[in-house]
Design a protein around this motif. Structure first.
Motif, PDB file in Angstrom:
ATOM      1  N   PHE A   2       0.816  -1.213   0.000  1.00  0.00           N
ATOM      2  CA  PHE A   2       0.000   0.000   0.000  1.00  0.00           C
ATOM      3  C   PHE A   2       0.853   1.267   0.000  1.00  0.00           C
ATOM      4  N   GLU A   3       2.037   1.192   0.561  1.00  0.00           N
ATOM      5  CA  GLU A   3       2.951   2.330   0.430  1.00  0.00           C
ATOM      6  C   GLU A   3       3.282   2.566  -1.031  1.00  0.00           C
ATOM      7  N   LEU A   4       3.570   1.506  -1.769  1.00  0.00           N
ATOM      8  CA  LEU A   4       3.887   1.626  -3.190  1.00  0.00           C
ATOM      9  C   LEU A   4       2.712   2.173  -3.988  1.00  0.00           C
ATOM     10  N   LEU A   5       1.502   1.880  -3.547  1.00  0.00           N
ATOM     11  CA  LEU A   5       0.304   2.361  -4.241  1.00  0.00           C
ATOM     12  C   LEU A   5      -0.082   3.777  -3.839  1.00  0.00           C
ATOM     13  N   GLY A   6       0.650   4.362  -2.894  1.00  0.00           N
ATOM     14  CA  GLY A   6       0.401   5.743  -2.504  1.00  0.00           C
ATOM     15  C   GLY A   6      -0.616   5.923  -1.395  1.00  0.00           C
ATOM     16  N   ALA A   7      -1.108   4.830  -0.847  1.00  0.00           N
ATOM     17  CA  ALA A   7      -2.033   4.918   0.285  1.00  0.00           C
ATOM     18  C   ALA A   7      -1.242   5.116   1.578  1.00  0.00           C
ATOM     19  N   VAL A   8      -1.961   5.298   2.671  1.00  0.00           N
ATOM     20  CA  VAL A   8      -1.336   5.452   3.988  1.00  0.00           C
ATOM     21  C   VAL A   8      -1.733   4.231   4.819  1.00  0.00           C
TER      22      VAL A   8
END
Length: 337
Positions: free
Chosen positions: A190-196
């Motif tokens: 999820f970090e790679l996808l830009g989420a928090v």
């Protein structure tokens, strides 16, 4: 202090002591004289397949052991959060529990391999891994932490829900604060996808969504429905970005003290239960999604999973391989039909 007062205090102390005796499991030696009563906890709702199959397991074990082993099942996190119950089983104050694989990876880091994004091809691939030699090896890794893994059930294919907007493409996740499990593979994806990514116990999740301290979460459609997340989430996207397996564990010292024939009953019943529970979830995936839509959730079903896979799969896999080597992912890939 008068004699009457002293007697009152002693009587009160006796009540407290008796209450404490009821609150904590009796020592093994005291229980062994008659039957063995095992306490089995999990964090999912009592409408979930975990509860249904756990109750079936309790009935089956009692019948096959002639009442020598009985199992009492506690749903809804009554016995504590995911991590609390794991620690309680390790210490012997709870006998059995089940939760998602991500909560065990701090004890056996190689279990992270099962949570790599887009690892599994389909449910047949999952079964080939979990029910075979590799599954046995991975379960054995928990014994060093005083846990006996009887079998591996499932949580299922994970999908994203949130209260802010539909998610069609990876960029739609940017900035969304999502609850994840405390698992490095999930967090990194999820970090790679830009989420928090925001790890927390499952037992805390509904309240966090309701209070809007987080925007969303990711879980199978069956669990989203059983947990009433539709009351606090508007959008669901069928990303199926990971499959979560779920070890069913027991206090190793308790298991080791059982008669060999009773150990066999527990192992065989737990593994038959795994097959039942996985099939139950598979059968309910379509109907649970339909029910979520009936409850007002907006579903993104025709999602471009390859766009998500391209961002997370190779990178998270490479980071796992750097730490633990390529053998486990390679063996899992080889089992895909």
């Amino acid at each position: 202090m008068t004699i009457t007062t002293r007697r009152s205090l002693l009587k009160g102390a006796g009540v407290v002591a008796a209450g404490a005796a009821l609150s904590f499991p009796m020592p093994w030696t005291a229980r062994a004289a008659s039957s063995v009563k095992l306490r089995f906890g999990h964090p999912h709702p009592d409408s979930d397949s975990w509860q249904e199959v756990a109750l079936w397991m309790a009935e089956t074990v009692k019948e096959k052991t002639g009442g020598a082993i009985t199992i009492e099942v506690f749903a809804n996190g009554i016995l504590g959060s995911d991590q609390t119950m794991i620690n309680a089983v390790r210490g012997g104050s709870i006998d059995m529990m089940i939760t998602g694989n991500p909560f065990f990876t701090g004890l056996a880091p190689q279990l992270n391999v099962l949570d790599l994004p887009y690892l599994f091809k389909d449910r047949d691939h999952v079964a080939a891994v979990l029910d075979g030699e590799l599954g046995d090896e991975l379960r054995a890794g928990l014994e060093a932490s005083d846990l006996k893994a009887l079998a591996t059930w499932e949580t299922g294919w994970r999908n994203v829900t949130n209260s802010r907007r539909p998610v069609h493409l990876p960029e739609d996740l940017k900035g969304l604060k999502l609850r994840t499990t405390p698992n490095q593979a999930h967090i990194r994806a999820f970090e790679l996808l830009g989420a928090v990514p925001t790890p927390m116990a499952f037992t805390e999740l509904f309240t966090a969504l309701e209070m809007r301290s987080i925007d969303g979460q990711e879980n199978p459609t069956t669990l989203i429905l059983n947990s009433n997340f539709y009351e606090v989430q508007q959008h669901i996207s069928l990303t199926q970005h990971a499959f979560t397996s779920s070890p069913l564990v027991m206090t190793k010292a308790t298991f080791d003290k059982l008669a060999p024939e009773h150990q066999t009953v527990l192992l065989e019943t737990a593994r038959e239960g795994a097959r039942k529970q996985r099939q139950m979830n598979a059968d309910r995936e379509a109907t649970s999604l339909a029910a979520l839509k009936d409850h007002g959730m907006e579903a993104v079903e025709d999602i471009d999973r390859e766009a998500f896979r391209a961002i997370v799969a190779d990178t998270v896999l490479a980071e796992f391989v750097e730490k633990f080597g390529a053998e486990l992912p390679g063996r899992i890939a080889a089992l895909a039909a």
